[in-house]
Design an enzyme around this catalytic site. Structure first.
Site, PDB file in Angstrom:
ATOM      1  N   VAL A 134       0.837  -1.191   0.000  1.00  0.00           N
ATOM      2  CA  VAL A 134       0.000   0.000   0.000  1.00  0.00           C
ATOM      3  C   VAL A 134       0.878   1.249   0.000  1.00  0.00           C
ATOM      4  O   VAL A 134       1.917   1.292   0.648  1.00  0.00           O
ATOM      5  CB  VAL A 134      -0.914   0.007   1.239  1.00  0.00           C
ATOM      6  CG1 VAL A 134      -1.739   1.283   1.313  1.00  0.00           C
ATOM      7  CG2 VAL A 134      -1.841  -1.211   1.205  1.00  0.00           C
ATOM      8  N   GLY A 159       0.792  -8.244   5.227  1.00  0.00           N
ATOM      9  CA  GLY A 159       1.011  -9.449   4.430  1.00  0.00           C
ATOM     10  C   GLY A 159       2.364  -9.500   3.764  1.00  0.00           C
ATOM     11  O   GLY A 159       2.627 -10.424   2.977  1.00  0.00           O
ATOM     12  N   GLU A 212      -3.060  -8.372  -2.151  1.00  0.00           N
ATOM     13  CA  GLU A 212      -3.998  -8.171  -1.043  1.00  0.00           C
ATOM     14  C   GLU A 212      -4.974  -7.045  -1.332  1.00  0.00           C
ATOM     15  O   GLU A 212      -6.166  -7.138  -1.051  1.00  0.00           O
ATOM     16  CB  GLU A 212      -3.226  -7.817   0.232  1.00  0.00           C
ATOM     17  CG  GLU A 212      -2.164  -8.813   0.607  1.00  0.00           C
ATOM     18  CD  GLU A 212      -1.115  -8.173   1.475  1.00  0.00           C
ATOM     19  OE1 GLU A 212      -1.146  -8.438   2.693  1.00  0.00           O
ATOM     20  OE2 GLU A 212      -0.296  -7.393   0.962  1.00  0.00           O
ATOM     21  N   LYS A 263      12.649  12.017   7.243  1.00  0.00           N
ATOM     22  CA  LYS A 263      12.737  13.177   8.146  1.00  0.00           C
ATOM     23  C   LYS A 263      13.704  14.234   7.584  1.00  0.00           C
ATOM     24  O   LYS A 263      14.609  14.717   8.255  1.00  0.00           O
ATOM     25  CB  LYS A 263      13.183  12.753   9.545  1.00  0.00           C
ATOM     26  CG  LYS A 263      12.188  11.888  10.309  1.00  0.00           C
ATOM     27  CD  LYS A 263      10.975  12.676  10.732  1.00  0.00           C
ATOM     28  CE  LYS A 263      10.030  11.811  11.562  1.00  0.00           C
ATOM     29  NZ  LYS A 263       8.804  12.552  11.951  1.00  0.00           N
TER      30      LYS A 263
END
Length: 505
Positions: free
Chosen positions: A270, A388, A294, A408
């Site tokens: 994702v 996953g 997924e 960062k």
């Protein structure tokens, strides 16, 4: 509208408000919720439950539950319950900022699990009873079977194992979802297991609906609310560079005859980098592809719609609002090209190995030998969870881990002497990619891996320090196979904790 969505008369008679339904949930219960990466989660009952919890707490009482899902959900579920400190235990994956804060404060027990293990673990009773399942669906058929929502996740297991069931029937979901799902009821515990009869990514081996014993349904709640998924930012220069390195590598593998021109089934994690990789595949001229993954995000949807991906298998549709609108407008086209499965199937190691998936997942950091941390900041603060990625990294044909080389604003290096937490050992990591370049680790011994990772993946601001560390470790380490200076190996992380910057001095 009620008759169109809830076609079983007995269950239609159990329609009630969310507050009344939430009253079926008591303190200390194990509550299994639907939902996977912001898709298909219940919207009304968790918020009503949070209001009950707040009322009890206002009177000096305590009201917490154990919460299990498919994966991450949204503010209406994880956020609402965490806000009122109503979560005693959470598994297997989360991404809510309020819940994350509670976990890292030690106020919530969090069990980070491989997603392929969840259904099996609850089927065998490893994690106790499921008192109530709260599951979102698109509709209820006359015989009580359920039209699944935008995700399946662990819903089959929750409905099978729960003592009681609360259904949320969401009018915002298109009824045309009916027929897109494939729910397999043939899994067996050992020693009676048989091979799963799936040989191609798009095979259908089950049925389009979820089964549920109507006698267990104690409440049906009507909702009309969309999934809460944020828009994806356009790919930035860093994501595009990562995608470019990965796509060039795949072209090279095709030219060498190690991959077919249609590649192998894609699995993509994702995030914006994953989307950038999908767009890169389209721009590179690949076609006839498949996905066994997924989550379907915007990038994969575009590739399906554009004819680059012929078929995509997943457990959830995690689309931005714009992509969801396109999906709804063309749902008849997508129904024959997208299959949604239980996550016990979408993440099944046997299938991942058999299909030969190309596993592409994000990481927080990698060390010079190829061990990967995908879950913890500075070794102790949980970010989201392993999800996953381990299912696919260990069992796929090739495992890629992707990250910008710094974080960062340059204060953190994604390539470090030793990872502060290990999720994926060097044995499960084939390729590491940053915007700086790509390190192919296949067939390399540890010291060779270190040279490749530093030269190709580390940011120039940290490259000299990494080289200096490795050279001194090779001279002074306790052993020469995987050389480390144990008093220095985690000093970069400690320096960041103390000063806010990994750079020395």
């Amino acid at each position: 509208m009620l008759e169109e969505r809830i076609r079983n008369p007995d269950l239609a008679a159990r329609v009630m408000g969310a507050d009344e339904a939430a009253a079926r949930i008591g303190p200390g219960m194990g509550v299994a919720m639907s939902g996977f990466t912001g898709a298909g989660y219940p919207k009304a009952v968790p918020q009503a439950l949070a209001r009950r919890m707040a009322a009890v707490q206002a009177e000096g009482g305590t009201f917490q539950v154990r919460v299990m899902t498919g994966a991450s959900t949204a503010p209406e579920l994880d956020g609402a319950l965490a806000q009122v400190k109503g979560v005693q235990l959470r598994l297997p994956y989360q991404s809510d900022p309020i819940l994350r804060e509670r976990i890292n404060a030690g106020e919530v027990d969090y069990v980070d699990m491989h997603l392929s293990h969840v259904a099996q673990s609850f089927t065998y009773g490893f994690y106790g009873d499921i008192d109530v399942a709260v599951v979102e669906v698109a509709g209820i058929l006359p015989d009580g079977r359920l039209i699944p929502s935008t995700s399946i996740g662990n819903n089959k297991t929750w409905l099978d194992r729960a003592d009681r069931v609360i259904l949320e029937v969401n009018r915002a979901l298109p009824l045309e979802l009916d027929g897109m799902h494939d729910v397999y009821y043939g899994t067996q515990p050992p020693p009676g297991r048989t091979p799963l009869p799936l040989v191609e990514a798009g095979d259908r081996i089950g049925e389009p609906w979820l089964r549920c014993d109507p006698a267990k349904v104690v409440a049906v709640v009507e909702t009309d609310a969309p999934d809460r998924n944020s828009p994806f930012a356009p790919p930035d220069a860093t994501s595009q560079a990562i995608a470019g390195h990965l796509v060039e590598f795949l072209r090279h593998e095709v030219a060498k005859g190690r991959l077919p021109k249609t590649l192998l089934p894609l699995q993509s994690g994702v995030g914006n980098t994953a989307n950038a990789v999908m767009y890169g595949l389209a721009d590179a001229g690949f076609s006839g592809l498949s996905a066994f993954t997924e989550v379907l995000q915007d990038g994969m949807l575009d590739l399906v719609q554009g004819g680059v991906i012929d078929v995509a298998s997943a457990t959830a549709l995690s689309f931005s609002p714009d992509a969801l609108a396109r999906f709804r407008d063309n749902i008849d086209f997508f129904r024959s090209r997208i299959v949604l499965r239980s996550q016990g199937i979408s993440n099944h190691p046997e299938l991942i190995r058999r299909l030969g998936c190309l596993a592409m997942n994000a990481m927080i950091e990698a060390d010079i030998y190829g061990n990967v941390n995908s879950t913890h900041i500075m070794g102790s603060k949980m970010q989201n969870g392993i999800g996953g990625s381990g299912d696919f990294a260990r069992n796929g044909y090739l495992s890629f881990f992707l990250s910008p080389s710094t974080a960062k604003r340059g204060a953190i290096s994604a390539i470090v002497p030793m990872v502060s937490h290990v999720d994926h050992t060097e044995h499960d990591v084939a390729v590491i990619v940053t915007e700086q370049g790509l390190a192919d680790l296949r067939g390399l011994a540890p010291r060779q891996r270190a040279k490749a990772i530093i030269a190709n993946c580390a940011h120039p601001d940290f490259r000299d320090a990494l080289t200096d560390y490795t050279e001194r470790a090779w001279r002074a380490s306790f052993g020469r196979h995987t050389p480390h200076l144990l008093d220095e190996a985690l000093s970069w992380h400690q320096r960041f904790v103390e000063t806010g910057n990994m750079r020395p001095g």
